[in-house]
Design a protein around this motif. Structure first.
Motif, mmCIF file in Angstrom:
data_model
loop_
_atom_site.group_PDB
_atom_site.id
_atom_site.type_symbol
_atom_site.label_atom_id
_atom_site.label_comp_id
_atom_site.label_asym_id
_atom_site.label_seq_id
_atom_site.Cartn_x
_atom_site.Cartn_y
_atom_site.Cartn_z
ATOM 1 N N GLY A 154 3.322 1.012 -11.758
ATOM 2 C CA GLY A 154 2.206 0.505 -11.028
ATOM 3 C C GLY A 154 2.471 -0.286 -9.818
ATOM 4 O O GLY A 154 3.718 0.066 -9.124
ATOM 5 N N GLU A 155 1.649 -0.873 -9.132
ATOM 6 C CA GLU A 155 1.512 -1.213 -7.682
ATOM 7 C C GLU A 155 2.792 -2.267 -7.431
ATOM 8 O O GLU A 155 3.518 -2.490 -6.334
ATOM 9 C CB GLU A 155 0.282 -1.767 -6.972
ATOM 10 N N PHE A 156 3.104 -2.976 -8.470
ATOM 11 C CA PHE A 156 3.760 -3.871 -8.408
ATOM 12 C C PHE A 156 4.973 -4.258 -9.499
ATOM 13 O O PHE A 156 4.703 -5.236 -10.393
ATOM 14 C CB PHE A 156 2.800 -5.586 -8.345
ATOM 15 N N PRO A 157 5.675 -3.227 -9.535
ATOM 16 C CA PRO A 157 6.944 -3.585 -10.525
ATOM 17 C C PRO A 157 7.685 -4.704 -10.323
ATOM 18 O O PRO A 157 7.996 -5.313 -9.027
ATOM 19 C CB PRO A 157 7.719 -2.331 -10.242
ATOM 20 N N ASP A 158 8.374 -5.013 -11.203
ATOM 21 C CA ASP A 158 9.134 -6.484 -11.395
ATOM 22 C C ASP A 158 10.586 -6.012 -11.086
ATOM 23 O O ASP A 158 11.010 -4.774 -10.858
ATOM 24 C CB ASP A 158 9.376 -6.989 -12.416
ATOM 25 N N ASP A 159 11.293 -6.987 -10.646
ATOM 26 C CA ASP A 159 12.897 -6.852 -10.153
ATOM 27 C C ASP A 159 13.505 -5.815 -11.267
ATOM 28 O O ASP A 159 14.423 -5.141 -10.808
ATOM 29 C CB ASP A 159 13.473 -8.188 -9.818
ATOM 30 N N TYR A 200 2.462 7.887 1.421
ATOM 31 C CA TYR A 200 1.522 7.790 2.506
ATOM 32 C C TYR A 200 0.219 8.783 2.550
ATOM 33 O O TYR A 200 -0.734 8.175 2.906
ATOM 34 C CB TYR A 200 2.310 7.645 3.798
ATOM 35 N N ALA A 201 0.924 9.985 2.414
ATOM 36 C CA ALA A 201 -0.331 11.066 2.686
ATOM 37 C C ALA A 201 -1.360 10.809 1.637
ATOM 38 O O ALA A 201 -2.643 11.085 1.988
ATOM 39 C CB ALA A 201 0.297 12.271 2.463
ATOM 40 N N ARG A 202 -1.210 10.535 0.172
ATOM 41 C CA ARG A 202 -2.168 10.368 -0.543
ATOM 42 C C ARG A 202 -3.038 9.052 -0.443
ATOM 43 O O ARG A 202 -4.079 8.999 -0.660
ATOM 44 C CB ARG A 202 -1.653 10.621 -2.034
ATOM 45 N N GLY A 203 -2.271 8.001 -0.092
ATOM 46 C CA GLY A 203 -2.951 6.781 0.347
ATOM 47 C C GLY A 203 -3.668 6.337 -0.856
ATOM 48 O O GLY A 203 -3.838 6.848 -2.148
ATOM 49 N N PRO A 204 -4.096 4.991 -0.714
ATOM 50 C CA PRO A 204 -4.748 4.261 -1.778
ATOM 51 C C PRO A 204 -6.153 5.098 -2.378
ATOM 52 O O PRO A 204 -6.626 5.224 -3.418
ATOM 53 C CB PRO A 204 -5.276 2.867 -1.476
ATOM 54 N N GLU A 205 -6.726 5.846 -1.174
ATOM 55 C CA GLU A 205 -8.255 6.304 -1.585
ATOM 56 C C GLU A 205 -7.954 7.653 -2.408
ATOM 57 O O GLU A 205 -8.870 8.129 -3.068
ATOM 58 C CB GLU A 205 -8.785 6.728 -0.350
ATOM 59 N N GLU A 206 -6.580 8.111 -2.371
ATOM 60 C CA GLU A 206 -6.415 9.444 -2.918
ATOM 61 C C GLU A 206 -5.841 9.124 -4.344
ATOM 62 O O GLU A 206 -5.739 9.993 -5.220
ATOM 63 C CB GLU A 206 -5.207 10.093 -2.354
ATOM 64 N N ALA A 207 -5.473 7.699 -4.932
ATOM 65 C CA ALA A 207 -4.399 7.747 -6.061
ATOM 66 C C ALA A 207 -5.616 7.653 -6.868
ATOM 67 O O ALA A 207 -6.723 7.102 -7.304
ATOM 68 C CB ALA A 207 -3.725 6.236 -5.743
ATOM 69 N N GLY A 208 -4.949 8.288 -8.212
ATOM 70 C CA GLY A 208 -5.763 8.324 -9.526
ATOM 71 C C GLY A 208 -5.035 7.371 -10.351
ATOM 72 O O GLY A 208 -4.087 6.750 -10.119
ATOM 73 N N PRO A 209 -5.528 7.195 -11.617
ATOM 74 C CA PRO A 209 -4.607 6.537 -12.906
ATOM 75 C C PRO A 209 -3.384 6.859 -12.529
ATOM 76 O O PRO A 209 -2.562 5.909 -12.774
ATOM 77 C CB PRO A 209 -5.453 6.651 -13.844
ATOM 78 N N SER A 210 -2.971 8.074 -12.798
ATOM 79 C CA SER A 210 -1.614 8.490 -12.898
ATOM 80 C C SER A 210 -0.808 7.976 -11.758
ATOM 81 O O SER A 210 0.534 8.090 -11.852
ATOM 82 C CB SER A 210 -1.285 9.717 -13.148
ATOM 83 N N GLU A 211 -1.437 7.774 -10.567
ATOM 84 C CA GLU A 211 -0.535 7.588 -9.462
ATOM 85 C C GLU A 211 -0.439 5.905 -9.399
ATOM 86 O O GLU A 211 0.548 5.362 -8.446
ATOM 87 C CB GLU A 211 -1.090 7.996 -8.256
ATOM 88 N N ARG A 212 -0.781 5.225 -10.172
ATOM 89 C CA ARG A 212 -0.969 3.822 -10.246
ATOM 90 C C ARG A 212 -0.215 3.324 -11.366
ATOM 91 O O ARG A 212 -0.530 2.132 -11.683
ATOM 92 C CB ARG A 212 -2.511 3.175 -10.061
ATOM 93 N N GLY A 213 0.599 4.156 -11.870
ATOM 94 C CA GLY A 213 1.735 3.648 -13.021
ATOM 95 C C GLY A 213 1.498 3.962 -14.230
ATOM 96 O O GLY A 213 2.412 3.894 -15.162
ATOM 97 N N GLY A 214 0.492 4.873 -14.462
ATOM 98 C CA GLY A 214 0.272 5.418 -15.610
ATOM 99 C C GLY A 214 1.484 6.639 -15.922
ATOM 100 O O GLY A 214 1.825 7.207 -14.883
ATOM 101 N N ALA A 215 1.725 7.122 -17.200
ATOM 102 C CA ALA A 215 2.726 7.855 -17.439
ATOM 103 C C ALA A 215 2.296 9.408 -17.377
ATOM 104 O O ALA A 215 3.065 10.494 -17.402
ATOM 105 C CB ALA A 215 3.358 7.860 -18.761
ATOM 106 N N ALA A 216 0.901 9.713 -17.306
ATOM 107 C CA ALA A 216 0.322 10.826 -17.497
ATOM 108 C C ALA A 216 0.535 11.717 -15.934
ATOM 109 O O ALA A 216 0.548 10.916 -14.847
ATOM 110 C CB ALA A 216 -1.043 10.821 -17.652
ATOM 111 N N HIS A 217 0.666 13.048 -16.124
ATOM 112 C CA HIS A 217 0.708 13.744 -14.825
ATOM 113 C C HIS A 217 -0.270 14.641 -14.697
ATOM 114 O O HIS A 217 -0.115 15.753 -14.650
ATOM 115 C CB HIS A 217 2.194 14.303 -14.723
#
Length: 268
Positions: A154-159, A200-217
């Motif tokens: 996801g957007e904020f992985p921990d250390d 950068y190219a896909r950007g937040p407006e392009e991101a689906g659930p799999s791009e925000r940290g889900g394991a699905a591709h």
């Protein structure tokens, strides 16, 4: 598969979690790397003047490279590229923001199209130094660790998650073996000194659930792909370890919509 098995063994010896090891392998993409030297056929040339089709408007940026698509190992890039013809790449060295769509950054020249040497005049610089690339190899290309962490957790992985991604990357590199210093990469994941151009190219407006940290591709995660990366090296003295990336949606590439390519220029 041989590298994947060596990677599994190395990661196991370091106690890295097998679930993340398998995810790292699944995320790897095929790529082709081109370098100077060797006595094989000419696969690409960098610099000099491009061979442009008759009647094509002159590109707005300097000519970087021409790639003979028929000389690439079949299927080795994992991209829906034409089977033959030449792919022409263009880029200046100015870093305008973080980059974006450039309608004439890539030109596809079909086999048999009449072409002519076409000097391009740009006030910013002379043509890049001519070079021939005859050394070719292909292998899986892994994500940069930060990109892997962002896509995986996801957007904020921990250390700890960032640290695990770094450890996976180190284990992958450890079993990679020696390879020449490449000048041009086709396909695969980007190697970037600062930022991931695909993100950068896909950007937040392009991101689906799999791009925000889900394991699905799903389609969203794989829609944007690296088309090519050029390591500028000594050809561009105004950039320190400069690179240029060309990024495209797979569906646009399959449709030969090279006018929709995004380009990013950066340095270390």
């Amino acid at each position: 598969m041989d590298r994947a098995n060596r990677f599994r063994a190395e990661a196991a010896s370091q106690g890295l979690p097998s679930e993340e090891v398998e995810e790292w392998i699944r995320d790897a993409r095929p790529a082709v790397y081109l370098a100077e030297g060797g006595d094989g056929p000419l696969v690409a040339r960098i610099g000099g003047d491009p061979m442009l089709p008759h009647g094509v408007p002159r590109p707005s940026d300097p000519f970087v490279a021409s790639v003979d698509l028929a000389a690439l190992p079949p299927g080795a890039t994992g991209l829906p590229l034409p089977a033959d013809g030449h792919l022409l790449l263009f880029s200046g060295t100015d870093m305008h923001g973080i980059g974006g769509q450039v309608s004439d950054a890539v030109l596809y020249v079909p086999t048999g199209a009449p072409t002519t040497p076409s000097p391009l005049e740009h006030s910013c610089r002379e043509p890049y130094r001519p070079r021939e690339l005859r050394t070719v190899w292909h292998q899986p290309s892994a994500q940069m660790p930060e990109s892997f962490a962002l896509d995986r957790w996801g957007e904020f992985p921990d250390d700890e998650q960032f640290e695990l991604a770094d450890e996976l990357s180190d284990a992958w590199a450890h079993v990679g073996g020696h390879r020449p210093a490449w000048a041009l990469q086709i396909g695969g994941h980007p190697v970037s000194p600062q930022n991931d151009p695909v993100h950068y190219a896909r950007g937040p407006e392009e991101a689906g659930p799999s791009e925000r940290g889900g394991a699905a591709h799903g389609e969203g995660a794989d829609d944007w792909a690296l088309l090519a990366t050029w390591r500028c090296g000594d050809d561009v003295t105004e950039l320190d370890s400069g690179v240029a990336h060309w990024v495209v949606r797979r569906r646009d590439l399959a449709a030969r919509r090279f006018d929709r390519v995004h380009r990013y220029v950066e340095m270390a």
